[in-house]
Design a protein around this motif. Structure first.
Motif, mmCIF file in Angstrom:
data_model
loop_
_atom_site.group_PDB
_atom_site.id
_atom_site.type_symbol
_atom_site.label_atom_id
_atom_site.label_comp_id
_atom_site.label_asym_id
_atom_site.label_seq_id
_atom_site.Cartn_x
_atom_site.Cartn_y
_atom_site.Cartn_z
ATOM 1 N N ARG A 20 52.299 36.179 45.203
ATOM 2 C CA ARG A 20 51.644 37.492 45.036
ATOM 3 C C ARG A 20 50.137 37.311 44.864
ATOM 4 O O ARG A 20 49.335 38.079 45.386
ATOM 5 C CB ARG A 20 52.240 38.229 43.833
ATOM 6 C CG ARG A 20 53.715 38.543 43.999
ATOM 7 C CD ARG A 20 54.160 39.649 43.086
ATOM 8 N NE ARG A 20 54.149 39.287 41.677
ATOM 9 C CZ ARG A 20 55.146 38.685 41.038
ATOM 10 N NH1 ARG A 20 56.250 38.344 41.696
ATOM 11 N NH2 ARG A 20 55.062 38.409 39.745
ATOM 12 N N LYS A 21 49.785 36.245 44.127
ATOM 13 C CA LYS A 21 48.362 35.967 43.903
ATOM 14 C C LYS A 21 47.676 35.674 45.258
ATOM 15 O O LYS A 21 46.622 36.213 45.573
ATOM 16 C CB LYS A 21 48.237 34.751 42.976
ATOM 17 C CG LYS A 21 46.833 34.441 42.595
ATOM 18 C CD LYS A 21 46.782 33.328 41.569
ATOM 19 C CE LYS A 21 45.395 32.738 41.564
ATOM 20 N NZ LYS A 21 45.348 31.308 41.522
ATOM 21 N N ARG A 22 48.364 34.843 46.044
ATOM 22 C CA ARG A 22 47.793 34.470 47.353
ATOM 23 C C ARG A 22 47.673 35.708 48.260
ATOM 24 O O ARG A 22 46.670 35.902 48.941
ATOM 25 C CB ARG A 22 48.706 33.399 47.982
ATOM 26 C CG ARG A 22 48.340 32.976 49.352
ATOM 27 C CD ARG A 22 47.103 32.086 49.388
ATOM 28 N NE ARG A 22 46.575 32.031 50.749
ATOM 29 C CZ ARG A 22 45.368 32.439 51.106
ATOM 30 N NH1 ARG A 22 44.517 32.900 50.223
ATOM 31 N NH2 ARG A 22 44.990 32.385 52.360
ATOM 32 N N ALA B 53 42.446 41.129 49.689
ATOM 33 C CA ALA B 53 41.217 41.583 49.030
ATOM 34 C C ALA B 53 39.999 40.801 49.523
ATOM 35 O O ALA B 53 38.897 40.996 49.019
ATOM 36 C CB ALA B 53 41.364 41.436 47.514
ATOM 37 N N GLN B 54 40.214 39.925 50.524
ATOM 38 C CA GLN B 54 39.099 39.041 50.877
ATOM 39 C C GLN B 54 37.874 39.781 51.410
ATOM 40 O O GLN B 54 36.761 39.289 51.291
ATOM 41 C CB GLN B 54 39.543 37.939 51.831
ATOM 42 C CG GLN B 54 40.013 38.409 53.178
ATOM 43 C CD GLN B 54 40.710 37.297 53.943
ATOM 44 O OE1 GLN B 54 40.674 36.145 53.535
ATOM 45 N NE2 GLN B 54 41.350 37.645 55.044
ATOM 46 N N ASP B 55 38.094 40.966 51.980
ATOM 47 C CA ASP B 55 36.928 41.698 52.480
ATOM 48 C C ASP B 55 36.398 42.711 51.475
ATOM 49 O O ASP B 55 35.449 43.440 51.771
ATOM 50 C CB ASP B 55 37.293 42.421 53.790
ATOM 51 C CG ASP B 55 37.557 41.410 54.890
ATOM 52 O OD1 ASP B 55 36.936 40.334 54.847
ATOM 53 O OD2 ASP B 55 38.394 41.694 55.771
ATOM 54 N N LEU B 56 37.033 42.787 50.317
ATOM 55 C CA LEU B 56 36.570 43.769 49.324
ATOM 56 C C LEU B 56 35.403 43.204 48.524
ATOM 57 O O LEU B 56 35.330 42.005 48.277
ATOM 58 C CB LEU B 56 37.709 44.127 48.360
ATOM 59 C CG LEU B 56 38.934 44.866 48.915
ATOM 60 C CD1 LEU B 56 39.883 45.210 47.773
ATOM 61 C CD2 LEU B 56 38.519 46.136 49.650
ATOM 62 N N ASN B 57 34.554 44.093 48.103
ATOM 63 C CA ASN B 57 33.460 43.711 47.220
ATOM 64 C C ASN B 57 34.003 43.793 45.787
ATOM 65 O O ASN B 57 34.087 44.871 45.212
ATOM 66 C CB ASN B 57 32.299 44.684 47.459
ATOM 67 C CG ASN B 57 31.112 44.350 46.594
ATOM 68 O OD1 ASN B 57 31.007 43.229 46.087
ATOM 69 N ND2 ASN B 57 30.231 45.314 46.405
ATOM 70 N N LEU B 58 34.416 42.631 45.267
ATOM 71 C CA LEU B 58 35.155 42.644 43.997
ATOM 72 C C LEU B 58 34.246 42.493 42.780
ATOM 73 O O LEU B 58 33.274 41.732 42.809
ATOM 74 C CB LEU B 58 36.164 41.492 43.981
ATOM 75 C CG LEU B 58 37.339 41.612 44.950
ATOM 76 C CD1 LEU B 58 38.154 40.331 44.933
ATOM 77 C CD2 LEU B 58 38.229 42.794 44.588
ATOM 78 N N GLY B 59 34.608 43.189 41.720
ATOM 79 C CA GLY B 59 33.890 43.040 40.457
ATOM 80 C C GLY B 59 34.232 41.696 39.822
ATOM 81 O O GLY B 59 35.289 41.111 40.138
ATOM 82 N N GLU B 60 33.385 41.217 38.951
ATOM 83 C CA GLU B 60 33.599 39.898 38.333
ATOM 84 C C GLU B 60 34.848 39.863 37.479
ATOM 85 O O GLU B 60 35.442 38.813 37.261
ATOM 86 C CB GLU B 60 32.392 39.552 37.464
ATOM 87 C CG GLU B 60 31.145 39.345 38.293
ATOM 88 C CD GLU B 60 30.356 38.156 37.821
ATOM 89 O OE1 GLU B 60 30.457 37.826 36.632
ATOM 90 O OE2 GLU B 60 29.651 37.572 38.660
ATOM 91 N N PHE C 102 43.073 37.723 39.818
ATOM 92 C CA PHE C 102 44.279 37.869 40.634
ATOM 93 C C PHE C 102 45.532 37.368 39.934
ATOM 94 O O PHE C 102 46.613 37.908 40.113
ATOM 95 C CB PHE C 102 44.106 37.152 41.984
ATOM 96 C CG PHE C 102 43.178 37.881 42.922
ATOM 97 C CD1 PHE C 102 43.253 39.254 43.055
ATOM 98 C CD2 PHE C 102 42.240 37.194 43.674
ATOM 99 C CE1 PHE C 102 42.411 39.936 43.914
ATOM 100 C CE2 PHE C 102 41.393 37.868 44.539
ATOM 101 C CZ PHE C 102 41.476 39.242 44.659
ATOM 102 N N GLU C 103 45.354 36.291 39.175
ATOM 103 C CA GLU C 103 46.500 35.709 38.461
ATOM 104 C C GLU C 103 47.131 36.772 37.550
ATOM 105 O O GLU C 103 48.340 37.003 37.569
ATOM 106 C CB GLU C 103 45.997 34.522 37.627
ATOM 107 C CG GLU C 103 47.072 33.838 36.812
ATOM 108 C CD GLU C 103 47.435 32.498 37.416
ATOM 109 O OE1 GLU C 103 46.544 31.845 37.969
ATOM 110 O OE2 GLU C 103 48.624 32.127 37.343
ATOM 111 N N GLY D 199 51.626 41.238 36.886
ATOM 112 C CA GLY D 199 52.118 42.608 36.704
ATOM 113 C C GLY D 199 52.803 43.190 37.930
ATOM 114 O O GLY D 199 53.234 44.342 37.920
ATOM 115 N N LEU D 200 52.882 42.432 38.999
ATOM 116 C CA LEU D 200 53.422 43.002 40.241
ATOM 117 C C LEU D 200 54.801 42.463 40.605
ATOM 118 O O LEU D 200 55.149 42.355 41.783
ATOM 119 C CB LEU D 200 52.442 42.739 41.403
ATOM 120 C CG LEU D 200 51.061 43.375 41.249
ATOM 121 C CD1 LEU D 200 50.163 42.995 42.427
ATOM 122 C CD2 LEU D 200 51.165 44.891 41.141
#
Ligand SMILES: Nc1ncnc2c1ncn2[C@@H]1O[C@H](COP(=O)(O)OP(=O)(O)OP(=O)(O)O)[C@@H](O)[C@H]1O
Length: 408
Positions: free
Chosen positions: A327-329, A335-342, A346-347, A352-353
């Motif tokens: 799930r983490k992978r 999400a690789q193209d998302l502009n992620l907050g710090e 993912f872990e 939770g999923l």
């Protein structure tokens, strides 16, 4: 509009200045008579034209009416089974009724057994359908070179390895397999819950081997292309051999290969015929080097054993829902193209999923992005993933119309 060349010449009045008064009068009188005569001729012409116009208007009305009737009278679909001296034997789609009928004169000599045709209420064959443009094209999804790569698929590394061994190696090293005399597995069956990446796997293999990807959905064969299943299966294999190297992918194979029921309804008979055609195509498939056959199902328990015999789908690969690492992978991939907050971890999110499939995680990621956009932010934060998670849980509780699979 050009003037009709056959119109009478316009009369000319030539008055010589040498003429006497009486001669002039006579010339004018003659001219007047000619004018009256030409006028009469033109009147006749006009009347002729009016008559022709009426005739044409009648013809147009008649054609319009015929057109309307043609448009409104529905035609039924059927397949030609046999051309005999007594007529043409057709089988109507849907109810599988067989009828001896006749061809419309325009189709005389143009129809062969196996053709798809349109028939009217009295079963007379009206039109020959072009199969290339209809069922065959609609029922099969053909991609010269799908753009999925193995790295796009998360959490099922073992399955990727198995598929590569069973499908990719025999395609790439067809010659070696032949020389050594090793029979590669005939067909590879991927089974597991929906949305776990089975289709992606088949596409990635086709991509990696530069093979054409040809997909057919079993459910559509029985729902949408009633009466044509067996023929489409034949077409599927034919198309693959035209496009070698090719990967055939039959999705939802359970729809055509469920355990036999005892009922003899025509629908079941139709499904049986489609499956028999599939089995016979697989059995008669010697030149396997350049064509690999894959299938997928979410209903492994329902499969008819005949389909799993050696020489058919004899390599089974289970594709389960991803564990926490998977799930983490998958989160990372989507999400690789998302502009992620710090703050995004993912872990933690993956923990939770529990129960989420790859497709669910893809949907969650898109939803998280939407929350950021709604909030007028360019950065996607943990709170967005949490909001998306909540929304999905809520939707799943509200009913099974969301397309999400994690409760299935
Ligand atoms: N293992 C995975 N890694 C990354 N993305 C995935 C994975 N599994 C599913 N997805 C996402 O879900 C979508 C649907 O996946 P896919 O069509 O391969 O599932 P499937 O197992 O064939 O499902 P179904 O049985 O419903 O046909 C993919 O396009 C991808 O976005």
């Amino acid at each position: 509009m050009s003037r009709s060349p056959s119109l009478p010449d316009r009369p000319r009045l030539d008055l010589d200045p040498e003429m006497s008064q009486a001669e002039r009068l006579e010339a004018i009188r003659e001219h007047f008579e000619r004018l009256v005569q030409v006028n009469g001729e033109l009147d006749d012409r006009l009347q002729d034209a009016e008559g022709r116009k009426e005739e044409l208007r009648g013809e147009v009305d008649q054609l319009k009416r015929r057109n309307e009737t043609l448009k409104t009278s529905s035609l039924y679909l059927a397949t030609v089974e046999e051309i005999t001296e007594d007529g043409v034997v057709i089988k109507q789609h849907g109810n599988n009724q067989e009828v001896l009928t006749e061809l419309s004169p325009a189709l005389e000599g143009r129809v062969e057994a196996g053709d798809r045709v349109a028939i009217n209420d009295s079963f007379s064959v009206q039109e020959l359908l072009d199969d290339e443009t209809d069922a065959r094209a609609q029922a099969m999804e053909v991609e010269e070179s799908p753009d999925v790569v193995y790295d796009d698929i998360g959490g099922i590394d073992d399955q990727i390895r198995e598929v590569r061994e069973a499908v990719e190696d025999p395609l790439i090293n067809a010659e070696t397999f032949r020389e050594v005399g090793v029979e590669p597995p005939s067909g590879v069956l991927l089974h597991g819950p929906p949305g776990t990446g089975k289709t992606m796997l088949a596409k990635a293999v086709a991509n990696e081997t530069d093979a054409t990807f040809i997909k057919m959905a079993g459910s559509e064969l029985v729902r949408k292309f009633i009466g044509e299943g067996a023929r489409l299966v034949r077409d599927l294999f034919e198309l693959a051999s035209e496009r070698e190297p090719a990967v055939i992918f039959i999705d939802e194979i359970d729809a055509v290969a469920t355990t036999r029921t005892d009922s003899k309804t025509s629908g079941d008979a139709e499904v049986q015929r489609t499956m028999m055609q599939l089995l016979s195509e697989m059995d008669g498939f010697d030149e396997r080097g350049e064509i690999r056959i894959m299938a997928a199902t979410n209903r492994f328990d329902m499969l008819d054993e005949a389909i799993l015999r050696p020489g058919r789908f004899d390599r089974l690969i289970e594709v389960p829902k991803p564990g926490i690492e998977g799930r983490k992978r998958i989160l990372e991939i989507h999400a690789q193209d998302l502009n992620l907050g710090e703050d995004v971890d993912f872990e933690e999110l993956a923990e939770g999923l529990e129960g989420y499939s790859g497709a669910d995680i893809a949907a969650l990621t898109t939803e998280a992005g939407m929350f950021a956009i709604r909030d007028d932010r360019e950065e996607v934060r943990t709170e967005d993933f949490e909001a998306a998670h909540e929304k999905i849980e809520q939707a799943a509780e509200d009913g099974p119309t969301t397309g999400l699979t994690h409760y299935q």
